[in-house]
Structure formats: structure tokens, C-alpha cells
Design a protein around this motif. Structure first.
Motif: not given
Length: 180
Positions: A16-21, A23-31, A114-116
Motif C-alpha cells: 500500500s505504501f508503494f501504491l500510494l507513492s 501517484p504522489i511521485l507522478g503528481a510531483g512531476t506535473l510542475p 530536480s524532483f526526479p
């Protein structure tokens, strides 16, 4: 309750931690991919600093709104991190202090801009810490030593600092950092 197989619950928590992380990582690259807030931060990002705020405002950028949005995003991510880490670490007023130094080391390894890079740095910090913990119990056979080398618990944080020093000696701006 299945007490014979506690690994099932542990596996479910980590999954569940992985599955939550993700989308959060993906959302972090939106900017970085052209979202309005990202455009405001990236293009004139240097203008949002204190000496150039009036220049950014003269170009039509609402500096106060951007500061508020970035602060709200940071607070939201910190709260989400507390919700995710709370059940496994225990809740206390100082629970973030133990994570802060690792976060700063991960940020320095990945590159401050860098976010990535921050994501890659956090993976490297986590992997090196888990490696040191695992082989601290088992021991690492090193040629020339009679007994296996068993790192002591204080070497776990020292290993991440050593990793940071090595990365910054080779790449002064971090893994994904840009020279400004």
C-alpha cells in the motif's frame, strides 16, 4: 487474526505504501510538465526570490498566490507523509526529526533543483541503509579479514553521509542537478 503469518500484514502495508507513492511521485512531476503552477515556478523561478519579486509582479505573476500554493503543497505532502509513516513509526511530536537528515541527504544526492533527482536520491539512501542493516547482522566478507565485517548501528547514518560525499565529489550538482 492470522498470527502464524505476520508477513502477510507487513507485505500488505508495504504494497500500500508503494501504491500510494507512485501517484504522489507522478503528481510531483506535473510542475515540470507544463502545469500552470510549474510554468510560473520554472520559467521565472529565479524571479520569485526576494530581490526579484517586483520584476515577477511586473510581468503579471501573482507572487503571493504562487508562494501560498507552494506552501500548501508542501504542507499537504508533509501531512500525507505523516499519515503514511505514522502507523509504522509511531506518532510523536518529533517523528519528523529522524527523517529530516535523510531527506536532506537524499536531496543533495539527487540534485537540489530536480524532483526526479530527489526521488532517485531517496531510493539510494533507502537502499544503502537497508543494505547496512541487513549485512550488519550477517556480516560482509572482505578479503584479508579473518572475520566478516559487521557494521555497527552508528555506521548506518554514516554510510548515507559517505554516499553523499562520494556523489558530490564526482558530481558537484548531484545526480540530476543543473549548473546554474
Amino acid at each position: 487474526e492470522d498470527t502464524a503469518r505476520p508477513w502477510k500484514r507487513l507485505w500488505a502495508a508495504y504494497a500500500s505504501f508503494f501504491l500510494l507513492s507512485v501517484p504522489i511521485l507522478g503528481a510531483g512531476t506535473l510542475p515540470e510538465r507544463g502545469a500552470p503552477l510549474g510554468d510560473a515556478l520554472n520559467a521565472p523561478g529565479r524571479w520569485l526570490t526576494t530581490p526579484f519579486q517586483h520584476t515577477a509582479e511586473a510581468l503579471g505573476i501573482n507572487v503571493r498566490r504562487i508562494f501560498t500554493q507552494v506552501f500548501a503543497l508542501g504542507v499537504g505532502l508533509a501531512a500525507l507523509g505523516g499519515v503514511i509513516a505514522g502507523p509504522s513509526m509511531g506518532l510523536s511530536l518529533a517523528m519528523g526529526e529522524s527523517l529530516l537528515i535523510n531527506a536532506l541527504i537524499a536531496l543533495a544526492i539527487g540534485g537540489l533543483t530536480s524532483f526526479p533527482g530527489a526521488a532517485a536520491g531517496s531510493l539510494m539512501v533507502g537502499i544503502i541503509q537497508q543494505f547496512m542493516i541487513k549485512y550488519g547482522q550477517l556480516g560482509i566478507s572482505i578479503p584479508g579479514l579473518a572475520e566478516p565485517f559487521k557494521p555497527t548501528p552508528p555506521l548506518v547514518p554514516a554510510s548515507t553521509v559517505l554516499l553523499m560525499v562520494i556523489v558530490l565529489l564526482v558530481l558537484p550538482h548531484g545526480l540530476f542537478g543543473k549548473k546554474e
